[in-house]
Design a protein around this motif. Structure first.
Motif, PDB file in Angstrom:
ATOM      1  N   ILE A   1       4.098  -1.199   3.663  1.00  7.33           N
ATOM      2  CA  ILE A   1       3.612   0.181   3.769  1.00  7.33           C
ATOM      3  C   ILE A   1       4.663   1.130   3.223  1.00  7.33           C
ATOM      4  CG2 ILE A   1       2.640   1.919   5.320  1.00  7.33           C
ATOM      5  CD1 ILE A   1       2.440  -0.523   7.387  1.00  7.33           C
ATOM      6  N   LEU A   2       4.306   1.821   2.165  1.00  7.41           N
ATOM      7  CA  LEU A   2       5.130   2.888   1.608  1.00  7.41           C
ATOM      8  C   LEU A   2       4.434   4.211   1.909  1.00  7.41           C
ATOM      9  CD1 LEU A   2       5.910   1.399  -1.927  1.00  7.41           C
ATOM     10  CD2 LEU A   2       7.280   1.195   0.166  1.00  7.41           C
TER      11      LEU A   2
ATOM     12  N   VAL B   1       0.843  -1.200   0.000  1.00  4.66           N
ATOM     13  CA  VAL B   1       0.000   0.000   0.000  1.00  4.66           C
ATOM     14  C   VAL B   1       0.877   1.248   0.000  1.00  4.66           C
ATOM     15  CG1 VAL B   1      -1.860   1.216   1.186  1.00  4.66           C
ATOM     16  CG2 VAL B   1      -1.711  -1.281   1.348  1.00  4.66           C
ATOM     17  N   LEU B   2       0.530   2.178  -0.873  1.00  3.91           N
ATOM     18  CA  LEU B   2       1.199   3.478  -0.909  1.00  3.91           C
ATOM     19  C   LEU B   2       0.264   4.525  -0.310  1.00  3.91           C
ATOM     20  CD1 LEU B   2       3.397   5.518  -1.819  1.00  3.91           C
ATOM     21  CD2 LEU B   2       2.237   5.591  -4.049  1.00  3.91           C
ATOM     22  N   VAL B   3       0.722   5.175   0.768  1.00  4.68           N
ATOM     23  CA  VAL B   3      -0.021   6.266   1.377  1.00  4.68           C
ATOM     24  C   VAL B   3       0.626   7.572   0.924  1.00  4.68           C
ATOM     25  CG1 VAL B   3      -0.755   7.347   3.540  1.00  4.68           C
ATOM     26  CG2 VAL B   3      -0.558   4.855   3.391  1.00  4.68           C
ATOM     27  N   VAL B   4      -0.175   8.491   0.402  1.00  4.55           N
ATOM     28  CA  VAL B   4       0.345   9.762  -0.091  1.00  4.55           C
ATOM     29  C   VAL B   4      -0.214  10.886   0.784  1.00  4.55           C
ATOM     30  CG1 VAL B   4       0.561  11.317  -2.070  1.00  4.55           C
ATOM     31  CG2 VAL B   4       0.370   8.838  -2.430  1.00  4.55           C
TER      32      VAL B   4
ATOM     33  N   GLY C   1      11.433   0.743  10.882  1.00  7.25           N
ATOM     34  CA  GLY C   1      11.396   0.117   9.571  1.00  7.25           C
ATOM     35  C   GLY C   1      10.052  -0.476   9.191  1.00  7.25           C
ATOM     36  N   GLN C   2       9.035  -0.295  10.006  1.00 10.03           N
ATOM     37  CA  GLN C   2       7.717  -0.823   9.669  1.00 10.03           C
ATOM     38  C   GLN C   2       7.081  -0.055   8.515  1.00 10.03           C
ATOM     39  OE1 GLN C   2       5.300  -2.066  13.340  1.00 10.03           O
ATOM     40  NE2 GLN C   2       6.731  -0.568  14.189  1.00 10.03           N
TER      41      GLN C   2
ATOM     42  N   LEU D   1      -0.530   4.491  10.457  1.00  4.87           N
ATOM     43  CA  LEU D   1      -0.461   3.785  11.738  1.00  4.87           C
ATOM     44  C   LEU D   1      -1.487   2.647  11.805  1.00  4.87           C
ATOM     45  CD1 LEU D   1       0.148   6.751  14.213  1.00  4.87           C
ATOM     46  CD2 LEU D   1       1.788   5.046  13.392  1.00  4.87           C
ATOM     47  N   ASP D   2      -2.643   2.830  11.179  1.00  5.65           N
ATOM     48  CA  ASP D   2      -3.602   1.717  11.107  1.00  5.65           C
ATOM     49  C   ASP D   2      -3.022   0.569  10.284  1.00  5.65           C
ATOM     50  OD1 ASP D   2      -5.522   2.798  12.708  1.00  5.65           O
ATOM     51  OD2 ASP D   2      -6.838   3.463  11.086  1.00  5.65           O
ATOM     52  N   LEU D   3      -2.303   0.897   9.227  1.00  2.00           N
ATOM     53  CA  LEU D   3      -1.668  -0.149   8.425  1.00  2.00           C
ATOM     54  C   LEU D   3      -0.576  -0.860   9.212  1.00  2.00           C
ATOM     55  CD1 LEU D   3      -1.462   1.719   5.000  1.00  2.00           C
ATOM     56  CD2 LEU D   3      -2.807  -0.346   5.472  1.00  2.00           C
TER      57      LEU D   3
END
Length: 458
Positions: free
Chosen positions: A228-229, A200-203, A266-267, A214-216
């Motif tokens: 998680i990116l 998943v990419l969060v922008v 690193g998460q 943080l939910d991811l």
């Protein structure tokens, strides 16, 4: 003649319902038009999100007075509700109050607002002419209501910003459908299957993006394959980390500190500064073409969450004389108080009818929409706005100009270091376990630098 007409309130969210409560308290009839089929339709989209502010900041005083008349008991003032809690325990009972319930028109979208018999160019007698509010219901029926004043509390949730760094959709963005989510999707609940075990990419770099990331991270504990990116469009991680221990709303400060911990462990992998140019569906995934610190890259992800903020829509206001700042899209007097290019640590000064006024008499935009594209709105600010605006509409000009709100300090610098108003906060204080004078200093040292310089002697 217009004094006998009702006042239109657009939106039945927390600010719109607070406006209705203040109108009722002053003996003025409200008409509340809500596009959703339930009250607080926008807030229901993020009902799973825990709010930063405790109950003491989330209940409007005029609304409290109405509710206590029917035996309502306020929640623990220090408790932290989710958005869903706020709806169930406060907004739903308020909307059901006998003085308000029959004044709410659900499933009703406002399509246009103007003056009866006058277009935008007509000036003679304008201030004494009723407004006409045109609406369309979910079943296709249409109608018009004549009112003496209009309070637009319709919010910005339905107008999310696209992912382009230039404020425009990137190539292919509008064709990916449900592979892109906007705002704060419920990745731990009703939308879990779309994110568990996916890349998943969060922008985005604000509180919404932080909540999603943080939910991811929590989801990753249950589904370790989840990657998680986190793409930040500006190379300034200090804003992301927030005010930390200096924030008078501890939950908001803790959010930034938790984000810093997830990155350090690193998460979450951060990509900054990331400028996305295009997205395209492939057989296996979504291909994202972008520039990372000016170097061309291609990413393959399963889903994208765009949490880059929101913007106001003025489509229904075309026949009103509305003035907006060219940068923030907020009312011109309010704009310099909230402009994220210069607004730094501390709270926005309380404001009301004077700062929210437009060239159109008796028309006001309140709530998050009044902030335009600025991201610093607090619910308590909206309550003070509608208290002042309703007082002005009622002719109580002294009350409209009286300040009745003290906002909690944020400890957050919204502007990057080179643009800040001098305050010395440098992103807020560093966590106590880190040998640094502030968040920016801590970030610089974790990157192997000597520091950011804000602790240096003058």
């Amino acid at each position: 003649m217009t004094k006998s007409l009702p006042v239109a309130v657009i939106g039945a969210g927390p600010i719109g319902l607070a406006a209705a409560a203040h109108l009722v308290a002053r003996g003025i009839v409200p008409v509340i038009l809500e596009r959703g089929t339930q009250i607080a339709a926008s807030m229901r989209d993020f009902s799973h999100v825990r709010l930063f502010s405790p109950w003491r900041y989330n209940v409007d005083e005029a609304a409290r007075a109405l509710l206590e008349e029917i035996g309502w008991r306020a929640p623990d003032p220090d408790g932290l509700p989710t958005a869903g809690d706020l709806i169930d325990r406060y907004l739903a009972p308020l909307a059901a109050h006998p003085s308000i319930a029959h004044r709410i028109m659900l499933g009703t979208t406002v399509t246009a607002i103007g003056r009866l018999g006058l277009d935008r160019m007509s000036s003679a007698g304008r201030a004494d002419t009723p407004f006409q509010v045109r609406w369309k219901a979910k079943d296709g029926h249409t109608g018009t209501i004549e009112v003496r004043a209009v309070i637009d509390a319709s919010g910005t949730w339905a107008e999310p910003n696209p992912m382009g760094v230039d404020g425009m959709p990137v190539e292919g963005e509008e064709t990916l459908g449900d592979s892109i989510a906007y705002g704060i999707p419920d990745v731990l609940g009703r939308e879990r299957s779309r994110y568990a075990g996916k890349r998943v990419l969060v922008v985005g770099s604000g509180h919404s993006a932080t909540n999603v990331a943080l939910d991811l991270v929590r989801l990753r504990k249950e589904a370790p394959e989840t990657e998680i990116l986190w793409g930040l469009r500006r190379d300034w991680i200090g804003k992301l980390l927030g005010g930390g221990l200096d924030d008078q709303l501890p939950e908001r400060g803790a959010l930034g500190l938790a984000a810093g911990g997830a990155i350090a462990s690193g998460q979450v992998k951060t990509l900054a500064p990331l400028a996305i140019h295009g997205v395209k569906r492939t057989e296996r995934a979504i291909a994202v073409t972008a520039s990372l610190d000016s170097a061309a890259i291609t990413l393959e992800v399963d889903r994208i969450v765009v949490a880059t903020g929101f913007r106001p829509s003025f489509d229904m206001l075309r026949e009103l004389r509305v003035a907006v700042d060219p940068i923030t899209e907020a009312p011109p007097v309010l704009a310099p108080l909230i402009d994220p290019n210069v607004h730094s640590c501390g709270s926005v000064p309380p404001h009301g009818a004077v700062e929210l006024a437009h060239p159109e008499p008796d028309f006001y935009i309140v709530g998050s929409k009044s902030y335009g594209r600025a991201p610093t709105f607090l619910m308590a600010t909206g309550y003070e706005q509608v208290r002042s605006v309703v007082a002005e509409i009622a002719g109580d000009h002294e009350a409209a100009r009286r300040v009745q709100l003290v906002l909690p300090e944020t400890g957050v610098c919204s502007a990057p270091p080179r643009n800040r108003v001098a305050s010395g906060c440098c992103g807020g204080p560093a966590p106590k376990e880190i040998d640094a004078c502030c968040v920016d200093d801590a970030v610089a040292k974790t990157e192997g630098k000597s520091g950011c310089g804000c602790g240096a002697a003058a």
